[in-house]
Design an enzyme around this catalytic site. Structure first.
Site, PDB file in Angstrom:
ATOM      1  N   CYS A  64       7.630   4.492  -4.653  1.00  0.00           N
ATOM      2  CA  CYS A  64       7.419   3.228  -3.921  1.00  0.00           C
ATOM      3  C   CYS A  64       5.926   2.905  -3.965  1.00  0.00           C
ATOM      4  O   CYS A  64       5.107   3.670  -3.443  1.00  0.00           O
ATOM      5  CB  CYS A  64       7.911   3.341  -2.479  1.00  0.00           C
ATOM      6  SG  CYS A  64       7.413   1.922  -1.467  1.00  0.00           S
TER       7      CYS A  64
ATOM      8  N   CYS B 188       4.278   2.728  -0.527  1.00  0.00           N
ATOM      9  CA  CYS B 188       4.043   4.060   0.069  1.00  0.00           C
ATOM     10  C   CYS B 188       2.796   4.685  -0.552  1.00  0.00           C
ATOM     11  O   CYS B 188       2.008   5.336   0.143  1.00  0.00           O
ATOM     12  CB  CYS B 188       5.249   4.968  -0.140  1.00  0.00           C
ATOM     13  SG  CYS B 188       6.631   4.630   0.973  1.00  0.00           S
TER      14      CYS B 188
ATOM     15  N   ASP C 243      -2.836  -9.326  -1.197  1.00  0.00           N
ATOM     16  CA  ASP C 243      -1.872  -9.388  -2.290  1.00  0.00           C
ATOM     17  C   ASP C 243      -2.631  -9.517  -3.614  1.00  0.00           C
ATOM     18  O   ASP C 243      -3.577 -10.294  -3.706  1.00  0.00           O
ATOM     19  CB  ASP C 243      -0.926 -10.578  -2.081  1.00  0.00           C
ATOM     20  CG  ASP C 243       0.313 -10.497  -2.952  1.00  0.00           C
ATOM     21  OD1 ASP C 243       1.416 -10.361  -2.395  1.00  0.00           O
ATOM     22  OD2 ASP C 243       0.183 -10.567  -4.201  1.00  0.00           O
TER      23      ASP C 243
ATOM     24  N   HIS D  50       8.565   3.949   5.466  1.00  0.00           N
ATOM     25  CA  HIS D  50       9.313   3.318   4.373  1.00  0.00           C
ATOM     26  C   HIS D  50      10.646   2.781   4.881  1.00  0.00           C
ATOM     27  O   HIS D  50      11.586   3.528   5.131  1.00  0.00           O
ATOM     28  CB  HIS D  50       9.560   4.310   3.230  1.00  0.00           C
ATOM     29  CG  HIS D  50      10.265   3.668   2.069  1.00  0.00           C
ATOM     30  ND1 HIS D  50       9.604   2.903   1.126  1.00  0.00           N
ATOM     31  CD2 HIS D  50      11.572   3.643   1.723  1.00  0.00           C
ATOM     32  CE1 HIS D  50      10.471   2.444   0.248  1.00  0.00           C
ATOM     33  NE2 HIS D  50      11.682   2.878   0.579  1.00  0.00           N
TER      34      HIS D  50
ATOM     35  N   ASN E 251      10.664 -11.830   2.492  1.00  0.00           N
ATOM     36  CA  ASN E 251      11.668 -12.041   1.455  1.00  0.00           C
ATOM     37  C   ASN E 251      12.657 -10.877   1.536  1.00  0.00           C
ATOM     38  O   ASN E 251      12.260  -9.725   1.381  1.00  0.00           O
ATOM     39  CB  ASN E 251      11.017 -12.077   0.071  1.00  0.00           C
ATOM     40  CG  ASN E 251      10.044 -13.231  -0.079  1.00  0.00           C
ATOM     41  OD1 ASN E 251      10.213 -14.275   0.553  1.00  0.00           O
ATOM     42  ND2 ASN E 251       9.029 -13.054  -0.896  1.00  0.00           N
TER      43      ASN E 251
ATOM     44  N   GLY F 173      14.236 -13.303  -2.779  1.00  0.00           N
ATOM     45  CA  GLY F 173      13.034 -13.221  -3.613  1.00  0.00           C
ATOM     46  C   GLY F 173      12.274 -11.918  -3.483  1.00  0.00           C
ATOM     47  O   GLY F 173      11.120 -11.822  -3.913  1.00  0.00           O
TER      48      GLY F 173
ATOM     49  N   HIS G  16       9.911  -2.231  -0.099  1.00  0.00           N
ATOM     50  CA  HIS G  16       9.278  -1.600   1.078  1.00  0.00           C
ATOM     51  C   HIS G  16       8.977  -2.799   1.968  1.00  0.00           C
ATOM     52  O   HIS G  16       8.182  -3.676   1.571  1.00  0.00           O
ATOM     53  CB  HIS G  16       8.012  -0.839   0.671  1.00  0.00           C
ATOM     54  CG  HIS G  16       7.294  -0.172   1.822  1.00  0.00           C
ATOM     55  ND1 HIS G  16       6.982   1.185   1.826  1.00  0.00           N
ATOM     56  CD2 HIS G  16       6.806  -0.671   2.989  1.00  0.00           C
ATOM     57  CE1 HIS G  16       6.336   1.477   2.954  1.00  0.00           C
ATOM     58  NE2 HIS G  16       6.210   0.363   3.673  1.00  0.00           N
TER      59      HIS G  16
ATOM     60  N   HIS H   9       7.901  -5.831   3.920  1.00  0.00           N
ATOM     61  CA  HIS H   9       6.561  -6.413   4.033  1.00  0.00           C
ATOM     62  C   HIS H   9       6.669  -7.872   4.458  1.00  0.00           C
ATOM     63  O   HIS H   9       7.672  -8.539   4.210  1.00  0.00           O
ATOM     64  CB  HIS H   9       5.792  -6.302   2.707  1.00  0.00           C
ATOM     65  CG  HIS H   9       6.525  -6.884   1.538  1.00  0.00           C
ATOM     66  ND1 HIS H   9       7.488  -6.183   0.833  1.00  0.00           N
ATOM     67  CD2 HIS H   9       6.442  -8.102   0.950  1.00  0.00           C
ATOM     68  CE1 HIS H   9       7.966  -6.948  -0.127  1.00  0.00           C
ATOM     69  NE2 HIS H   9       7.354  -8.119  -0.080  1.00  0.00           N
TER      70      HIS H   9
ATOM     71  N   HIS I 150       4.543 -11.484   4.194  1.00  0.00           N
ATOM     72  CA  HIS I 150       3.454 -12.205   3.547  1.00  0.00           C
ATOM     73  C   HIS I 150       2.740 -13.031   4.613  1.00  0.00           C
ATOM     74  O   HIS I 150       3.364 -13.880   5.272  1.00  0.00           O
ATOM     75  CB  HIS I 150       3.993 -13.148   2.472  1.00  0.00           C
ATOM     76  CG  HIS I 150       4.668 -12.455   1.324  1.00  0.00           C
ATOM     77  ND1 HIS I 150       4.043 -12.217   0.121  1.00  0.00           N
ATOM     78  CD2 HIS I 150       5.920 -11.941   1.204  1.00  0.00           C
ATOM     79  CE1 HIS I 150       4.887 -11.599  -0.692  1.00  0.00           C
ATOM     80  NE2 HIS I 150       6.033 -11.421  -0.064  1.00  0.00           N
TER      81      HIS I 150
HETATM   82  P1  AMP Z   1       8.066  -9.733  -2.663  1.00  0.00           P
HETATM   83  O1  AMP Z   1       8.411 -10.652  -3.790  1.00  0.00           O
HETATM   84  O2  AMP Z   1       8.285 -10.334  -1.312  1.00  0.00           O
HETATM   85  O3  AMP Z   1       8.718  -8.372  -2.809  1.00  0.00           O
HETATM   86  O4  AMP Z   1       6.498  -9.541  -2.743  1.00  0.00           O
HETATM   87  C1  AMP Z   1       5.851  -8.462  -3.342  1.00  0.00           C
HETATM   88  C2  AMP Z   1       4.392  -8.793  -3.383  1.00  0.00           C
HETATM   89  O5  AMP Z   1       3.673  -7.603  -3.657  1.00  0.00           O
HETATM   90  C3  AMP Z   1       4.000  -9.792  -4.492  1.00  0.00           C
HETATM   91  O6  AMP Z   1       3.390 -10.934  -3.875  1.00  0.00           O
HETATM   92  C4  AMP Z   1       3.005  -9.018  -5.358  1.00  0.00           C
HETATM   93  O7  AMP Z   1       1.962  -9.818  -5.842  1.00  0.00           O
HETATM   94  C5  AMP Z   1       2.524  -7.942  -4.402  1.00  0.00           C
HETATM   95  N1  AMP Z   1       2.039  -6.709  -5.006  1.00  0.00           N
HETATM   96  C6  AMP Z   1       2.672  -5.945  -5.917  1.00  0.00           C
HETATM   97  N2  AMP Z   1       1.949  -4.846  -6.201  1.00  0.00           N
HETATM   98  C7  AMP Z   1       0.828  -4.918  -5.434  1.00  0.00           C
HETATM   99  C8  AMP Z   1      -0.308  -4.089  -5.261  1.00  0.00           C
HETATM  100  N3  AMP Z   1      -0.466  -2.936  -5.936  1.00  0.00           N
HETATM  101  N4  AMP Z   1      -1.281  -4.475  -4.390  1.00  0.00           N
HETATM  102  C9  AMP Z   1      -1.149  -5.638  -3.703  1.00  0.00           C
HETATM  103  N5  AMP Z   1      -0.095  -6.451  -3.810  1.00  0.00           N
HETATM  104  C10 AMP Z   1       0.886  -6.108  -4.668  1.00  0.00           C
END
Ligand code: AMP
Length: 115
Positions: A6, A9, A32, A48, A89, A95, A100, A102, A104
């Site tokens: 993950c 994580c 992000d 997690h 999401n 989407g 994990h 989160h 936005h």
């Molecule tokens: P979601 O589509 O809601 O799962 O959003 C996942 C988000 O994680 C996306 O906006 C990616 O740009 C962001 N993301 C993926 N890997 C990383 C990372 N290593 N550091 C920061 N953001 C990330």
């Protein structure tokens, strides 16, 4: 408990780099890598939890504290009065790409509609 493979994580465990804007015992918030707004922060529980529907009754306060953290982040980033959007999401059609939980935190522009 960190979940193997993950990426969030790994960010929590500092095995992967991130630009952290807020951290406490249970919550981490970082920029992000692919921002879709002038301010785009991800707020995550350190625990997690794959997706929103995996949260249990025992996680209710944690998810509430994530929302309190959003207010603190808004203050520290100077958008407390201007406002922001907090988005989760959930699963494929919602989407979700990273499994994990989160939220936005989007700010720095005027949003319209919901999607
Ligand atoms: P979601 O589509 O809601 O799962 O959003 C996942 C988000 O994680 C996306 O906006 C990616 O740009 C962001 N993301 C993926 N890997 C990383 C990372 N290593 N550091 C920061 N953001 C990330």
């Amino acid at each position: 408990m960190a979940e193997q493979d993950c990426i969030f994580c790994k960010i929590v465990d500092k095995e992967l780099p991130s630009d952290i804007v807020y951290e406490d015992d249970e919550i981490l918030a970082f920029k992000d890598v692919n921002p879709v707004a002038p301010i785009h922060i991800l707020i995550i529980p350190k625990k997690h939890i794959p997706t929103l529907t995996d949260m249990g009754q025992e996680d209710a306060e944690l998810i509430g504290r994530i929302h309190l953290a959003a207010g603190k982040i808004a203050e520290s980033l100077g958008v407390y009065d201007r406002g922001f959007r907090l988005v989760n999401n959930c699963k494929d059609e919602g989407g979700q790409v990273v499994y994990h939980l989160h939220f936005h935190f989007l700010a720095g522009k005027k949003f319209k509609g919901v999607g």
